[in-house]
Scaffold this motif. Sequence first.
Motif, PDB file in Angstrom:
ATOM      1  N   ARG A   1       0.745  -1.306   0.049  1.00  0.00           N
ATOM      2  CA  ARG A   1      -0.062  -0.049   0.080  1.00  0.00           C
ATOM      3  C   ARG A   1       0.910   1.234   0.120  1.00  0.00           C
ATOM      4  O   ARG A   1       0.103   2.603  -0.248  1.00  0.00           O
ATOM      5  CB  ARG A   1      -0.956  -0.112   1.013  1.00  0.00           C
ATOM      6  CG  ARG A   1      -0.260  -0.293   2.569  1.00  0.00           C
ATOM      7  CD  ARG A   1      -1.308  -0.475   3.625  1.00  0.00           C
ATOM      8  NE  ARG A   1      -0.591  -0.745   4.926  1.00  0.00           N
ATOM      9  CZ  ARG A   1      -1.380  -1.231   5.720  1.00  0.00           C
ATOM     10  NH1 ARG A   1      -2.864  -1.391   5.922  1.00  0.00           N
ATOM     11  NH2 ARG A   1      -0.760  -1.462   7.058  1.00  0.00           N
ATOM     12  N   ALA A   2       2.100   1.154   0.620  1.00  0.00           N
ATOM     13  CA  ALA A   2       3.025   2.378   0.281  1.00  0.00           C
ATOM     14  C   ALA A   2       3.288   2.921  -0.790  1.00  0.00           C
ATOM     15  O   ALA A   2       3.836   3.888  -1.123  1.00  0.00           O
ATOM     16  CB  ALA A   2       4.056   2.118   1.227  1.00  0.00           C
ATOM     17  N   GLU A   3       3.267   1.736  -1.808  1.00  0.00           N
ATOM     18  CA  GLU A   3       3.585   2.261  -3.281  1.00  0.00           C
ATOM     19  C   GLU A   3       2.422   3.162  -4.053  1.00  0.00           C
ATOM     20  O   GLU A   3       2.865   3.913  -4.935  1.00  0.00           O
ATOM     21  CB  GLU A   3       3.837   0.936  -4.216  1.00  0.00           C
ATOM     22  CG  GLU A   3       4.872  -0.080  -3.438  1.00  0.00           C
ATOM     23  CD  GLU A   3       4.902  -1.095  -4.320  1.00  0.00           C
ATOM     24  OE1 GLU A   3       4.667  -1.360  -5.645  1.00  0.00           O
ATOM     25  OE2 GLU A   3       5.524  -2.505  -4.049  1.00  0.00           O
ATOM     26  N   GLY A   4       1.343   3.031  -3.895  1.00  0.00           N
ATOM     27  CA  GLY A   4       0.267   3.790  -4.151  1.00  0.00           C
ATOM     28  C   GLY A   4      -1.103   3.592  -3.954  1.00  0.00           C
ATOM     29  O   GLY A   4      -1.563   2.676  -3.250  1.00  0.00           O
ATOM     30  N   ARG A   5      -2.109   4.132  -4.725  1.00  0.00           N
ATOM     31  CA  ARG A   5      -3.408   3.971  -4.475  1.00  0.00           C
ATOM     32  C   ARG A   5      -4.101   2.818  -5.127  1.00  0.00           C
ATOM     33  O   ARG A   5      -3.440   2.325  -6.301  1.00  0.00           O
ATOM     34  CB  ARG A   5      -4.223   5.150  -4.414  1.00  0.00           C
ATOM     35  CG  ARG A   5      -3.908   6.276  -3.932  1.00  0.00           C
ATOM     36  CD  ARG A   5      -4.911   7.415  -4.229  1.00  0.00           C
ATOM     37  NE  ARG A   5      -4.823   8.714  -3.017  1.00  0.00           N
ATOM     38  CZ  ARG A   5      -3.980   9.632  -3.480  1.00  0.00           C
ATOM     39  NH1 ARG A   5      -3.231   9.559  -4.474  1.00  0.00           N
ATOM     40  NH2 ARG A   5      -3.949  10.442  -2.360  1.00  0.00           N
ATOM     41  N   ALA A   6      -5.306   1.960  -4.749  1.00  0.00           N
ATOM     42  CA  ALA A   6      -5.672   1.264  -5.720  1.00  0.00           C
ATOM     43  C   ALA A   6      -7.010   1.932  -6.369  1.00  0.00           C
ATOM     44  O   ALA A   6      -7.512   2.806  -5.690  1.00  0.00           O
ATOM     45  CB  ALA A   6      -6.264  -0.164  -4.844  1.00  0.00           C
ATOM     46  N   PHE A   7      -7.442   1.094  -7.344  1.00  0.00           N
ATOM     47  CA  PHE A   7      -8.819   1.636  -7.972  1.00  0.00           C
ATOM     48  C   PHE A   7      -9.616   0.543  -8.115  1.00  0.00           C
ATOM     49  O   PHE A   7      -9.427  -0.645  -8.843  1.00  0.00           O
ATOM     50  CB  PHE A   7      -8.537   2.159  -9.200  1.00  0.00           C
ATOM     51  CG  PHE A   7      -9.967   2.767  -9.677  1.00  0.00           C
ATOM     52  CD1 PHE A   7     -10.444   4.236  -9.498  1.00  0.00           C
ATOM     53  CD2 PHE A   7     -10.734   1.976 -10.749  1.00  0.00           C
ATOM     54  CE1 PHE A   7     -11.624   4.679 -10.130  1.00  0.00           C
ATOM     55  CE2 PHE A   7     -12.142   2.619 -11.047  1.00  0.00           C
ATOM     56  CZ  PHE A   7     -12.495   3.728 -10.909  1.00  0.00           C
ATOM     57  N   ASN A   8     -10.860   0.313  -7.242  1.00  0.00           N
ATOM     58  CA  ASN A   8     -11.640  -0.838  -7.268  1.00  0.00           C
ATOM     59  C   ASN A   8     -12.840  -0.523  -8.126  1.00  0.00           C
ATOM     60  O   ASN A   8     -13.744   0.301  -7.904  1.00  0.00           O
ATOM     61  CB  ASN A   8     -12.378  -0.912  -5.642  1.00  0.00           C
ATOM     62  CG  ASN A   8     -13.425  -2.074  -5.708  1.00  0.00           C
ATOM     63  OD1 ASN A   8     -13.287  -3.106  -6.501  1.00  0.00           O
ATOM     64  ND2 ASN A   8     -14.412  -1.663  -5.072  1.00  0.00           N
ATOM     65  N   GLU A   9     -12.910  -1.586  -9.291  1.00  0.00           N
ATOM     66  CA  GLU A   9     -14.151  -1.329 -10.296  1.00  0.00           C
ATOM     67  C   GLU A   9     -15.318  -1.953  -9.691  1.00  0.00           C
ATOM     68  O   GLU A   9     -16.050  -2.717 -10.317  1.00  0.00           O
ATOM     69  CB  GLU A   9     -13.581  -1.843 -11.489  1.00  0.00           C
ATOM     70  CG  GLU A   9     -14.312  -1.512 -12.728  1.00  0.00           C
ATOM     71  CD  GLU A   9     -13.959  -1.953 -13.986  1.00  0.00           C
ATOM     72  OE1 GLU A   9     -13.607  -1.027 -15.028  1.00  0.00           O
ATOM     73  OE2 GLU A   9     -13.329  -3.000 -14.265  1.00  0.00           O
ATOM     74  N   GLY A  10     -15.765  -1.532  -8.473  1.00  0.00           N
ATOM     75  CA  GLY A  10     -17.107  -2.023  -8.001  1.00  0.00           C
ATOM     76  C   GLY A  10     -17.160  -3.509  -7.648  1.00  0.00           C
ATOM     77  O   GLY A  10     -18.255  -3.916  -7.551  1.00  0.00           O
ATOM     78  N   HIS A  11     -15.922  -4.223  -7.842  1.00  0.00           N
ATOM     79  CA  HIS A  11     -16.152  -5.742  -7.806  1.00  0.00           C
ATOM     80  C   HIS A  11     -15.844  -6.145  -6.163  1.00  0.00           C
ATOM     81  O   HIS A  11     -16.452  -7.255  -5.537  1.00  0.00           O
ATOM     82  CB  HIS A  11     -15.287  -6.683  -8.283  1.00  0.00           C
ATOM     83  CG  HIS A  11     -15.650  -7.703  -8.804  1.00  0.00           C
ATOM     84  ND1 HIS A  11     -14.931  -8.985  -8.672  1.00  0.00           N
ATOM     85  CD2 HIS A  11     -16.763  -8.319  -9.388  1.00  0.00           C
ATOM     86  CE1 HIS A  11     -15.537 -10.162  -9.091  1.00  0.00           C
ATOM     87  NE2 HIS A  11     -16.504  -9.436  -9.417  1.00  0.00           N
ATOM     88  N   LEU A  12     -15.140  -5.524  -5.262  1.00  0.00           N
ATOM     89  CA  LEU A  12     -15.030  -5.576  -3.846  1.00  0.00           C
ATOM     90  C   LEU A  12     -16.190  -4.544  -3.103  1.00  0.00           C
ATOM     91  O   LEU A  12     -16.485  -3.661  -3.720  1.00  0.00           O
ATOM     92  CB  LEU A  12     -13.553  -5.313  -3.425  1.00  0.00           C
ATOM     93  CG  LEU A  12     -12.538  -6.242  -3.804  1.00  0.00           C
ATOM     94  CD1 LEU A  12     -11.187  -5.761  -3.474  1.00  0.00           C
ATOM     95  CD2 LEU A  12     -12.871  -7.459  -3.581  1.00  0.00           C
ATOM     96  N   PRO A  13     -16.215  -4.706  -1.873  1.00  0.00           N
ATOM     97  CA  PRO A  13     -17.088  -3.925  -1.180  1.00  0.00           C
ATOM     98  C   PRO A  13     -16.545  -2.505  -1.150  1.00  0.00           C
ATOM     99  O   PRO A  13     -15.120  -2.190  -1.125  1.00  0.00           O
ATOM    100  CB  PRO A  13     -17.187  -4.451   0.302  1.00  0.00           C
ATOM    101  CG  PRO A  13     -16.916  -5.790   0.099  1.00  0.00           C
ATOM    102  CD  PRO A  13     -16.078  -6.256  -1.136  1.00  0.00           C
TER     103      PRO A  13
END
Length: 254
Positions: A6-18
């Motif tokens: 997580r220190a490397e950068g953000r994530a983008f969740n395409e609505g598949h996880l809560p």
Amino acid sequence: YLQEHRAEGRAFNEGHLPLAYGDVFGIEDARGPSPLVVRRYADLLAMKPRERAWSLLNVKFFITPDAKYAAGEKVMEEGGSTLYRLPGSLPRAYVVYGATVVPDDKQAMEMLGSVSFDPSKTVLLAEDSGIALQGGGDPPSPDGRSRVEVREKGPGVLRVAAELDRAGILVLSEVDFPGWQAEVDGRPQKILRANHALRAVALGPGPHEVVFTYRPSSVYVGAAISGAALLAGLVALVALGATGLRRPRRAEVD
């Protein structure tokens, strides 16, 4: 995996996880669960190609049910979701040596989406930075001392150490929003709106400590009102007490 990296950068969740997975597991998601989004930030999230927006927002990981997404490196598949690592994302904080003033929002968005625009070299500013930049968007010389390090990040605070071999613009992948204040080497510094929705500050050559803190005026106004109300209440109590002390005793009747 996302927690470990997580220190490397953000994530983008395409609505598949809560939608609130990031809050639970301590992972920064570029979209998040809130329905309330700053309009200019929403513009970035909706821009095409979306990979350009992700780069500007320091998105390193993409979670999607699409097992054939070609623009990223597949890391793993689990529970119907596929995790990709995205190449070329910009850091959370970085320095550029070129700036273009574009006060018009529509024009700025068009330029950001253009393949001819390189955000790693040039930043779009809503107003002039007030600092003279030399060398356009060229990166510093190989033997230069330019470096950027995020040393602290928490709710309402971001501390960055930067060292530049010449004047430049420190750009953040953080949303520009009223209430944020900046100090450079302990002195107040104007925050510039950068790349339509993000934050930046102008820096001269040399080492600097840049601290961003969230201090909205509403907090101080509310504190002042509360303090005034408390003071009025104390004055009233004191007045009532004094009145009671001065009240004459009732005469006894035989």
